[in-house]
Write a protein that holds these residues in place. Structure first.
Motif, PDB file in Angstrom:
ATOM      1  N   ARG A 105      32.667  34.802  66.506  1.00  0.00           N
ATOM      2  CA  ARG A 105      32.774  36.170  65.632  1.00  0.00           C
ATOM      3  C   ARG A 105      31.891  36.879  65.243  1.00  0.00           C
ATOM      4  NH1 ARG A 105      36.221  32.255  63.200  1.00  0.00           N
ATOM      5  NH2 ARG A 105      35.272  32.517  61.343  1.00  0.00           N
ATOM      6  N   GLU A 106      30.636  36.109  64.821  1.00  0.00           N
ATOM      7  CA  GLU A 106      29.565  36.962  64.382  1.00  0.00           C
ATOM      8  C   GLU A 106      28.971  37.577  65.396  1.00  0.00           C
ATOM      9  OE1 GLU A 106      27.156  34.235  62.465  1.00  0.00           O
ATOM     10  OE2 GLU A 106      28.398  33.996  60.510  1.00  0.00           O
ATOM     11  N   GLN A 107      28.966  37.027  66.463  1.00  0.00           N
ATOM     12  CA  GLN A 107      28.042  37.695  67.873  1.00  0.00           C
ATOM     13  C   GLN A 107      28.894  39.072  68.162  1.00  0.00           C
ATOM     14  OE1 GLN A 107      27.743  34.886  70.841  1.00  0.00           O
ATOM     15  NE2 GLN A 107      25.555  33.858  70.080  1.00  0.00           N
ATOM     16  N   GLU A 108      30.290  38.867  68.073  1.00  0.00           N
ATOM     17  CA  GLU A 108      31.176  40.072  68.485  1.00  0.00           C
ATOM     18  C   GLU A 108      31.178  41.071  67.493  1.00  0.00           C
ATOM     19  OE1 GLU A 108      35.968  40.685  69.184  1.00  0.00           O
ATOM     20  OE2 GLU A 108      34.798  38.616  69.837  1.00  0.00           O
ATOM     21  N   PHE A 109      31.174  40.556  66.106  1.00  0.00           N
ATOM     22  CA  PHE A 109      31.004  41.646  65.144  1.00  0.00           C
ATOM     23  C   PHE A 109      29.614  42.239  65.006  1.00  0.00           C
ATOM     24  CE2 PHE A 109      30.321  42.934  60.688  1.00  0.00           C
ATOM     25  CZ  PHE A 109      31.344  43.616  60.578  1.00  0.00           C
ATOM     26  N   GLY A 110      28.653  41.340  65.401  1.00  0.00           N
ATOM     27  CA  GLY A 110      27.180  42.248  65.471  1.00  0.00           C
ATOM     28  C   GLY A 110      27.209  43.247  66.576  1.00  0.00           C
ATOM     29  N   THR A 111      27.846  43.069  67.535  1.00  0.00           N
ATOM     30  CA  THR A 111      27.892  43.856  68.570  1.00  0.00           C
ATOM     31  C   THR A 111      28.387  45.394  68.335  1.00  0.00           C
ATOM     32  OG1 THR A 111      27.799  42.296  70.380  1.00  0.00           O
ATOM     33  CG2 THR A 111      28.305  44.483  71.215  1.00  0.00           C
ATOM     34  N   LYS A 112      29.691  45.165  67.476  1.00  0.00           N
ATOM     35  CA  LYS A 112      30.266  46.313  67.045  1.00  0.00           C
ATOM     36  C   LYS A 112      29.407  47.033  65.986  1.00  0.00           C
ATOM     37  CE  LYS A 112      34.991  44.344  67.953  1.00  0.00           C
ATOM     38  NZ  LYS A 112      36.190  44.156  67.344  1.00  0.00           N
ATOM     39  N   ALA A 113      28.863  46.082  64.985  1.00  0.00           N
ATOM     40  CA  ALA A 113      28.254  46.655  64.058  1.00  0.00           C
ATOM     41  C   ALA A 113      27.127  47.713  64.430  1.00  0.00           C
ATOM     42  CB  ALA A 113      27.583  45.753  63.128  1.00  0.00           C
ATOM     43  N   LEU A 114      26.381  47.627  65.877  1.00  0.00           N
ATOM     44  CA  LEU A 114      25.487  48.272  66.205  1.00  0.00           C
ATOM     45  C   LEU A 114      25.992  49.813  66.586  1.00  0.00           C
ATOM     46  CD1 LEU A 114      23.536  45.790  68.601  1.00  0.00           C
ATOM     47  CD2 LEU A 114      23.073  46.492  66.529  1.00  0.00           C
ATOM     48  N   LYS A 115      27.311  50.002  66.529  1.00  0.00           N
ATOM     49  CA  LYS A 115      27.846  51.189  66.626  1.00  0.00           C
ATOM     50  C   LYS A 115      28.597  51.860  65.670  1.00  0.00           C
ATOM     51  CE  LYS A 115      26.742  51.204  71.304  1.00  0.00           C
ATOM     52  NZ  LYS A 115      25.750  52.154  71.918  1.00  0.00           N
ATOM     53  N   PHE A 116      27.896  51.743  64.492  1.00  0.00           N
ATOM     54  CA  PHE A 116      28.395  52.122  63.116  1.00  0.00           C
ATOM     55  C   PHE A 116      28.513  53.799  63.106  1.00  0.00           C
ATOM     56  CE2 PHE A 116      24.060  51.892  62.224  1.00  0.00           C
ATOM     57  CZ  PHE A 116      23.741  52.993  61.412  1.00  0.00           C
TER      58      PHE A 116
END
Length: 606
Positions: free
Chosen positions: A179-190
């Motif tokens: 989940r953290e890896q998936e969220f980190g990928t989304k966070a890069l597109k803030f």
């Protein structure tokens, strides 16, 4: 449960979500109707012996275990629904995530049983749990099937369905790392950024004017207090990630209205807390590694020694990076720390300075240890000493293992301890030069003058009002007032041990005259008196206060119940004395154990 249960080599069940007061005896009463039980163990903390909230029950037959699983799962015990599943000794299946699904957006009325009943149609369920806090359900839970096919069927059927008028999400379980890896990928597109420290004078229009030069903004918000004044921080949401990224790079640290701004990606509170925790943990780890082997702990310091004197005394052994005497205000606490630049210098200082007299006291010098390390070392030493005592005299192991593990052997009968293994009671009085302390009609017996002998401490007790002579072995000494020994144990027929209570001993042969009874103490038991009393006398103090309380509830069984309650840890006994509800609960447990014992041996209740 759908269909027959999985085939396991042992008929072992895991029972979770237990109340902290649930004991092996209570679990035996609960599960024995399902079939013969081999053993019951409530798992406890190795130091405090407090229940960890789960237990293991081994049945003789797998069919009986399956019956208990089908008929008793989520039954209420001590006000809590218990959660039963097959015992999985190999954690590989649980950690693999195979067959595990995640359900969220559930109605608060859905509990463990409702979730189990809903998803049991898709296959055999290994574990089912609704996550709760002190307020109730948190709206999500987990169901673990024994096969991935069953999990897929549940996801395809239930995802997007209505449960109690709420549309639920059902999907495959993902570990926190995934989940953290998936969220980190989304966070890069803030696209949403957080701005603070722009002062109370800035409005949303001012903020929009400053940040709109980096791109098209969708919303601008300045957070305000209850009076409508700016709190000095806000948010700007851009239409494109590139514009938000450019605003962060250009505006972070820039001076605006006489203040330096902080501009960064907007984060949820939990995410920000987790990030700060990881950062602080890393700083702590770096500090530990930096001071490993070079930081010394110095205690038994004279009150006149300050930081400069401490540094001066240790400076001949190398370069000192810091020297600190711990103080309480202006007064020295008697210990401090000295940090060298290399492990070799620290080792030399320990060798030379440990035991050396500085001012008026000999120093104790050793490598500094973190609290966790020191606790682990002390625990290891304690367990080693306990293991040595167990090997030397297995009877001494009364507080740490046998009192918390209940085995139910086959129907063969034998006494728990032979007569010749019981040590004699101390012949010296407990309080030299003082009048004897008031004694109650409960029985205590000790091994080696300090360790309570709990396995053979409860013998048959007469009522307090009848001053009949006790019955005891003629070969035992009874010099202590109010003590008694027993030649043998009653036939427990498969219930020889329980969590807190031991069963009454059998009545034995030759008579011996007893000292007259005394009135029990009803005064409060101060913690200061209890802390200074020897271990053998602490139980006496508790007994003198427990007996009159229990006698008011069950006069005929007061002696037996008091002796049984004295098997409990002293911290729990203090709670029992202070809480009438807890006292009633423990007395009811003791009555249940006595009744079960009398049913087993077929003897009439005394």
């Amino acid at each position: 449960m759908n269909g027959s249960g999985p085939s396991y080599p042992l008929a072992s069940l895991y029972v979770g979500d237990l109340h902290s007061d649930v004991t092996e005896a209570m679990l035996y009463q609960k599960f024995s109707p399902a079939g013969p039980i081999m053993s019951i163990r409530v798992c406890r903390d190795i130091i405090t012996r407090r229940s960890l909230g789960y237990a293991y029950i081994n049945f003789q037959q797998p069919a009986d275990a399956e019956c208990a699983l089908d008929t008793m799962n989520y039954d209420i015990l001590k006000g809590r629904p218990i959660r039963i599943m097959w015992s999985q000794r190999d954690p590989g299946l649980r950690k693999s995530g195979v067959g595990n699904i995640f359900i969220k957006n559930m109605d608060d009325s859905i509990d463990n049983k409702a979730l189990y009943d809903t998803f049991s149609a898709f296959g055999n369920i290994l574990s089912c749990k609704v996550v709760c806090d002190e307020k109730g359900s948190k709206g999500y839970g987990f169901v673990h099937f024994d096969t991935q096919e069953a999990a897929n069927r549940a996801i395809n059927t239930m995802n997007g369905m209505l449960l109690n008028d709420r549309k639920v999400f059902v999907g495959h379980f993902k570990s926190r790392k995934d989940r953290e890896q998936e969220f980190g990928t989304k966070a890069l597109k803030f696209t949403n950024i957080y701005i603070k420290n722009f002062g109370e004078d800035y409005t949303e229009d001012n903020l929009k004017f400053v940040f709109s030069e980096f791109g098209r903004t969708l919303s601008v918000c300045v957070m305000k207090d209850e009076r409508g004044r700016s709190r000095g921080f806000g948010f700007v949401n851009y239409a494109n990630h590139e514009d938000a990224q450019k605003a962060v790079e250009e505006m972070n640290g820039k001076e605006l209205n006489g203040k330096f701004l902080y501009v960064g990606r907007a984060q949820k509170r939990l995410e920000r807390q987790g990030e700060l925790k990881r950062r602080f943990d890393q700083i702590k780890l770096d500090r530990i590694q930096r001071y490993q082997g070079v930081n010394l702990y110095v205690k038994n310091l004279d009150d006149s020694i300050d930081d400069d004197r401490l540094r001066k005394e240790f400076s001949p052994y190398g370069t000192i990076t810091s020297a600190k005497v711990m103080t309480d205000g202006s007064l020295s606490k008697g210990f401090g720390f000295v940090c060298f630049s290399s492990p070799e210098e620290a080792t030399k200082a320990v060798t030379e300075m440990n035991g050396r007299i500085i001012a008026t006291k000999p120093l104790y010098v050793a490598l500094a240890q973190r609290r966790e390390e020191r606790k682990a070392i002390l625990t290891n030493k304690y367990m080693q000493r306990l293991a040595t005592l167990r090997m030397a005299n297995p009877i001494i192991d009364s507080y740490h293992q046998q009192s918390y593990y209940m085995t139910v052997p086959p129907a063969s009968t034998r006494p728990m301890y032979e007569h010749n293994t019981v040590s004699n009671v101390r012949s010296a009085p407990r309080w030299t030069g003082q009048p004897p302390r008031a004694q109650g009609p409960y029985l205590t017996q000790y091994v080696s003058g300090s360790t309570p002998r709990r396995a053979s401490s409860i013998a048959t007790v007469r009522q307090a009002s009848t001053q009949a002579p006790r019955i005891a072995c003629s070969s035992q000494k009874t010099n202590n007032i109010g003590t008694q020994t027993a030649c043998g144990r009653a036939d427990l027929s498969g219930m020889s041990r329980s969590s807190h209570f031991k069963y009454p001993s059998a009545v034995v042969s030759a008579p011996v005259m007893e000292q007259p009874m005394h009135v029990q103490s009803t005064e409060p038991l101060p913690a200061s008196i209890l802390a200074t009393a020897p271990l053998v006398d602490q139980k006496q103090l508790f007994g003198e206060r427990l007996y009159p309380l229990i006698h008011a509830l069950h006069p005929k069984l007061a002696g037996k119940i008091t002796g049984m309650l004295l098997e409990i840890d002293n911290s729990e006994l203090l709670h029992i004395l202070e809480s009438p509800e807890s006292l009633h609960s423990k007395v009811d447990e003791a009555i249940a154990v006595l009744q079960a014992h009398h049913v087993k041996v077929g003897s009439p209740k005394k």
